[in-house]
Design a protein around this motif. Structure first.
Motif, PDB file in Angstrom:
ATOM      1  N   VAL A  28      13.486 144.525 -39.382  1.00 12.64           N
ATOM      2  CA  VAL A  28      14.615 143.658 -39.045  1.00 12.64           C
ATOM      3  C   VAL A  28      14.095 142.250 -39.255  1.00 12.64           C
ATOM      4  O   VAL A  28      13.201 141.802 -38.564  1.00 12.64           O
ATOM      5  N   THR A  29      14.585 141.619 -40.273  1.00  9.47           N
ATOM      6  CA  THR A  29      13.933 140.399 -40.736  1.00  9.47           C
ATOM      7  C   THR A  29      14.273 139.215 -39.871  1.00  9.47           C
ATOM      8  O   THR A  29      15.217 139.238 -39.093  1.00  9.47           O
ATOM      9  N   ASN A  30      13.495 138.191 -40.085  1.00  7.81           N
ATOM     10  CA  ASN A  30      13.825 136.896 -39.505  1.00  7.81           C
ATOM     11  C   ASN A  30      15.155 136.462 -40.074  1.00  7.81           C
ATOM     12  O   ASN A  30      15.654 137.034 -41.021  1.00  7.81           O
ATOM     13  N   ARG A  31      15.662 135.395 -39.510  1.00  5.69           N
ATOM     14  CA  ARG A  31      16.967 134.908 -39.901  1.00  5.69           C
ATOM     15  C   ARG A  31      17.083 134.762 -41.417  1.00  5.69           C
ATOM     16  O   ARG A  31      16.172 134.285 -42.085  1.00  5.69           O
ATOM     17  N   GLN A  32      18.201 135.220 -41.963  1.00  7.80           N
ATOM     18  CA  GLN A  32      18.478 135.032 -43.377  1.00  7.80           C
ATOM     19  C   GLN A  32      19.147 133.669 -43.557  1.00  7.80           C
ATOM     20  O   GLN A  32      20.112 133.340 -42.860  1.00  7.80           O
ATOM     21  N   GLN A  43      24.097 138.645 -52.636  1.00  9.69           N
ATOM     22  CA  GLN A  43      23.676 137.281 -52.928  1.00  9.69           C
ATOM     23  C   GLN A  43      22.175 137.206 -53.062  1.00  9.69           C
ATOM     24  O   GLN A  43      21.450 138.100 -52.628  1.00  9.69           O
ATOM     25  N   SER A  62      14.798 136.813 -55.421  1.00 10.69           N
ATOM     26  CA  SER A  62      14.789 137.449 -54.109  1.00 10.69           C
ATOM     27  C   SER A  62      16.197 137.558 -53.549  1.00 10.69           C
ATOM     28  O   SER A  62      16.980 136.616 -53.598  1.00 10.69           O
ATOM     29  N   GLU A  63      16.504 138.740 -53.032  1.00  8.85           N
ATOM     30  CA  GLU A  63      17.750 138.921 -52.293  1.00  8.85           C
ATOM     31  C   GLU A  63      17.491 138.791 -50.808  1.00  8.85           C
ATOM     32  O   GLU A  63      18.428 138.739 -50.027  1.00  8.85           O
ATOM     33  N   ASN A  64      16.236 138.789 -50.467  1.00 15.07           N
ATOM     34  CA  ASN A  64      15.846 138.552 -49.083  1.00 15.07           C
ATOM     35  C   ASN A  64      15.755 137.037 -48.913  1.00 15.07           C
ATOM     36  O   ASN A  64      14.961 136.376 -49.578  1.00 15.07           O
TER      37      ASN A  64
END
Lengths: 464, 457
Positions: free
Chosen positions: B5-9, B58, B75-77
């Motif tokens: 669960v990534t940091n804020r996008q 995106q 990157s999409e991340n």
């Protein structure tokens, strides 16, 4: 890690609109692409494909949505979006959501990469490419050489409302060489691009030199070729990528994606002879290290070996979850997708015609006037009609049982339902070739394959 | 599983600002291409919605310029950590790549004003979209008893945002929208199956007419029933605009400055030469309001403008991006292209248009005996852009004295695109658009090699 409670909540919330089934697919893919032109490094790229797709089934009807926002908030929003896609009717109480008791599926990798692409630098990969370049450049009349390298590491999580939890890592490595031979205004291209579901150790068995040399060999062989004759002729088709004929003529129409819509000429032929009795065909996801290998499919089902045709008789379709719902045939671990932007569909893995009892020589000797299609390009098919085409990259004339002059510009067209009956001889030299297969769920690595085989009559689209 | 669960996008504009700031701090020249694509796709089968797909995608694609060499990544991340990795990768890649003369970032002039957004989709409900798919299905299903099913049909719309920014100060964005539909019915009679599609593309949802699209598709499919074996031989041919556009699409790469530079195009070194019949004029028009690939600026941010490639048979220009133009000693024609975020910057057409001629459709067909070619397929394998040769699965009819005699069983046509365009005898006055973003008129050619069954007497 994605938290199981969060996944459980998302799968539950997605079903708030009354869906029978929900499935989350999360993907984190790293890729490297490198290109040499004339030995110079022209492009170095790659990156991170990253996203999640959520699928709902209402009976056999599909709602699919995806996002790149793989955060807790992003996934919750995604769940709300799919739940509302059918107008928000039905169950709206979320109290049933959450609390899924996930059964962790132990995904046993069929093959473990020994030289993982991520643990090797790009300079090392460039060195492999330079070896391929060196084996093609200047050979005979080869003037221009392009070498492309690709590796892709796809990590996926598949979880569903039946409690499935499966994680997998897929590794693909591929080297593609294109050589252009030129003499004055004459110009022809040779191409060879093998790959595997392996790490860089793949290039120990299939050396970059061998790949480069094969591309150069084809370009030189075709440079002074004459245009192929046109019309119906007997054709001996080479092994390895020659299997594209079965892939196009038959493979696509045995996917339930085509069968379920009545868009397959074989939809109601189960148990019947659809090919000549010397033809057995298999779609296999379990070949260790194969380009089309499937540890688990993209619906979380372990890959299988599926016999499609046995001695000419139709034995199985390739079936995904929706295909099973629509046709009643059991799933075969064939649910595949290019990435999170596609819902899975029934797709081929490593598809090949099995060994026969002849030799390639036997086949060629039996032809008095025909074509030897030694290496193939790609092809395509219209599933509803079974009409297909594929291109021959390297062809020769057969005269009185002997391979004589090189021919260019031959493509083969036909109809799957008819031509499978015209396969009259199958040799024993089965080999697989690698390609990308495009269909409803995107572009996928698939193997095609066959031994040499003889088709008694097929339309050759030459111009002579 | 290393998915976390990534940091804020970050938002796209935040990501762009973050990357440009990081690049400036490292003294790296950087171009950031960004895109967001929100889309709805709906399929129907047997009077029900069978598939409903919603998507938002995106991401950013980077090009770093280090000592005259481009390094790329995407990157999409959009977390800061992932963006930093993408920037590191782009710089590392640039250090591996050979320097190219002419590689530079530019602050281009302003692009032309172009409205590709129309009225938008905000007032359009999900029900309205669903109805388009259902209507496509119903119209096809009820049109004729020989319609067996409609295996492929779809409503689709997309709302897109594309941006290009660089450390030279360039920053521009473009918004586009489209709605489209296609219908591909399977018809069957006497054991023969045939399938042919029709489609519509528009920037305005309200212009979609699903009934018309499906009825045309049914009509086209039915026309193919009763096919007879195709004769083998060389015949005069009438190539309809759709089939010609498909052929031209397969060879558009011949005009790429990059393809030419690498010695792969048969047109290399032939600027100014008469390469095909004077009846042929070909241009690329990125500003065409109805074009599928219309755009105000290219993938490098360079302003778009129409460009003539063949003028009355004479080769007048290649397509260029900034790099290939610099090396060819000319200026960018605004044809830098990206095929999505994952592919690097290359050169490609927008909307190719072969100009319509003076011959009416009736005149084109008058007293004509030969093959009417209505479609080709398998071009990704059967067309060779290095030589111009083709050998392709085809679809069409036999014409006798200007009348359709019968449809033809599966066959191939073979030849060379430049020879074909040299053999043009007449050019039709109506333009056909295709979803390959290529438009062409119908043409009559003196000869075309056809392979089917027996030779024709």
């Amino acid at each position: 890690m994605l938290d199981q409670n969060l996944v459980s909540e998302v799968l539950g919330a997605a079903r708030a609109g009354g869906a029978d089934f929900s499935e989350l697919f999360v993907e984190d893919t790293l890729s490297t692409t490198l290109r040499l032109h004339q030995g110079q490094v022209k492009e170095a790229g790659g990156g991170n494909l990253f996203g999640a797709g959520l699928r709902l089934l209402y009976g056999d009807k599909v709602v699919y949505a995806y996002t790149n926002d793989v955060t807790a908030d992003g996934l919750r929003q995604l769940a709300d979006a799919v739940a509302q896609a059918r107008g928000g009717t039905g169950m709206t109480d979320r109290s049933g959501a959450g609390g899924l008791d996930f059964r962790r599926l132990e995904v046993k990798p069929l093959y473990q990469a020994r030289q993982h692409p991520l643990s090797h630098g790009k300079r090392e990969k460039l060195a492999l490419m330079q070896r391929a370049h060196g084996a093609a450049a200047g050979v005979g009349d080869v003037k221009t050489v392009d070498v492309n390298y690709l590796d892709r590491i796809q990590k996926v999580l598949i979880a569903n409302s039946e409690g499935l939890w499966a994680e997998d890592e897929r590794v693909w490595t591929r080297l593609m060489v294109s050589a252009i031979a030129q003499d004055g205004t004459l110009r022809e291209r040779g191409y060879y691009g093998p790959g595997a579901g392996k790490g860089l150790e793949f290039f120990e068995e299939k050396t970059p030199e061998a790949i480069g040399a094969e591309a150069a060999r084809i370009a030189n062989a075709m440079l002074r070729a004459e245009y192929a004759p046109a019309g119906k002729l007997p054709v001996v088709i080479g092994n390895e990528f020659g299997g594209v004929i079965f892939h196009e003529a038959c493979g696509h129409i045995l996917e339930t994606t085509a069968v379920e819509k009545n868009a397959s000429v074989f939809a109601d032929r189960m148990g019947q002879a659809i090919a000549s009795s010397c033809v057995s065909a298999i779609d296999d996801g379990t070949i260790a290290g194969a380009w089309g290998m499937v540890n688990v499919d993209d619906e979380g089902m372990p890959g299988q070996r599926t016999v499609l045709i046995e001695n000419g008789v139709l034995k199985s379709f390739m079936v995904d979850r929706v295909g099973e719902l629509k046709t009643g045939y059991k799933r075969t671990g064939s649910g595949r997708r290019q990435n999170y932007t596609f819902a899975p569909a029934s797709r081929m893995r490593s598809t090949y015609i099995d060994r026969g009892d002849k030799t390639p020589d036997d086949l060629i000797k039996s032809v008095s006037h025909g074509i030897y299609a030694r290496t193939m390009g790609g092809g395509s098919v219209t599933p509803g009609t079974g009409d297909y085409n594929f291109a021959v990259n390297e062809a020769y004339l057969i005269e009185n049982g002997e391979v004589t002059r090189p021919l260019k510009g031959a493509s083969l067209v036909g109809n799957g339902a008819r031509d499978l009956m015209n396969i009259v001889g199958v040799a024993g030299d089965l080999t697989l070739g690698q390609g990308m297969c495009g269909s409803v769920s995107g572009s996928l690595p698939t193997d095609v394959g066959q031994p040499h085989l003889l088709i008694s009559e097929i339309t050759v689209g030459g111009r002579a | 599983m290393r998915v976390t669960v990534t940091n804020r996008q970050l938002s796209l504009s935040e990501a762009r600002a973050f990357l440009l700031q990081e690049a400036a701090a490292r003294n790296v020249k950087l171009e950031v291409y960004s895109s967001r694509h929100a889309s709805t796709q709906i399929q129907a089968f047997q009077a029900e919605v069978s598939e409903f797909k919603l998507s938002t995608r995106q991401g950013v694609a980077l090009r770093a310029l280090v000592q005259g060499a481009w390094g790329q990544s995407y990157s999409e991340n959009l977390s800061e950590a992932a963006l930093t990795r993408a920037l590191d990768d782009a710089v590392e890649n640039a250090e591996l790549v050979n320097a190219e003369q002419g590689a530079a970032l530019q602050q281009w002039p302003a692009p032309p004003a172009l409205d590709l957004y129309g009225e938008g989709l905000s007032g359009v409900t999900v029900e309205q979209k669903v109805n388009v798919a259902l209507e496509l299905e119903r119209a096809a299903r009820e049109a004729d008893a020989r319609v067996k099913s409609i295996p492929y049909l779809q409503y689709q719309d997309a709302d897109m945002l594309v941006g290009v920014a660089n450390t030279e100060g360039l920053e521009r964005e473009d918004r586009q929208l489209y709605a489209m539909q296609f219908s591909c019915p399977l018809v069957s009679e006497d054991g023969q199956n045939k399938m042919k599609e029709d489609w519509q593309f528009t920037r305005e949802f309200t212009q979609l007419d699903p009934t018309q699209t499906s009825l045309r598709a049914v009509e086209k499919s039915l026309a193919l029933l009763g096919a007879r074996p195709t004769p083998t031989g060389t015949f005069p041919a009438l190539i309809d605009g759709e089939a010609l556009a498909e052929l031209l699409a397969l060879y558009s790469v011949m005009f790429s400055g990059k393809f030419v530079e690498e010695g792969k195009s048969p047109l290399g070194g032939r600027l100014g030469e008469q390469i095909v019949n004077p009846l042929v004029t070909l241009l690329d028009d990125p500003l065409r309001p109805t074009g599928l690939n219309s755009r105000a600026f290219d993938a490098e941010g360079c302003p778009s403008a129409p460009l003539t490639l063949i003028e009355a048979g004479q080769l007048t220009s290649f397509l260029h991006n900034a790099d290939t133009a610099a090396r060819a000693g000319t200026r960018s024609t605004g044809h830098a292209t990206r095929h999505g975020l994952q592919s690097g910057v290359t050169v490609g057409p927008s909307n190719l248009v072969m100009q319509a001629g003076a011959t009416s459709p009736a005149e084109l067909q008058r007293d004509f005996t030969g093959v009417l070619l209505t479609g080709v397929s398998g071009g990704h394998a059967g067309a060779n852009p290095i030589t111009g040769d083709f050998s392709l699965e085809s679809e069409g009819f036999w014409l006798e004295n200007g009348e359709v005699a019968y449809p033809l069983d599966v066959f191939t046509v073979a030849g060379n695109i430049l020879e074909l365009l040299s053999d043009v005898e007449a050019v039709g006055s109506e333009l056909h658009d295709t979803y390959y973003a290529v438009s062409a008129p119908s043409v009559r050619v003196s000869k075309l090699a056809v392979a089917g069954g027996q030779a024709k007497d």
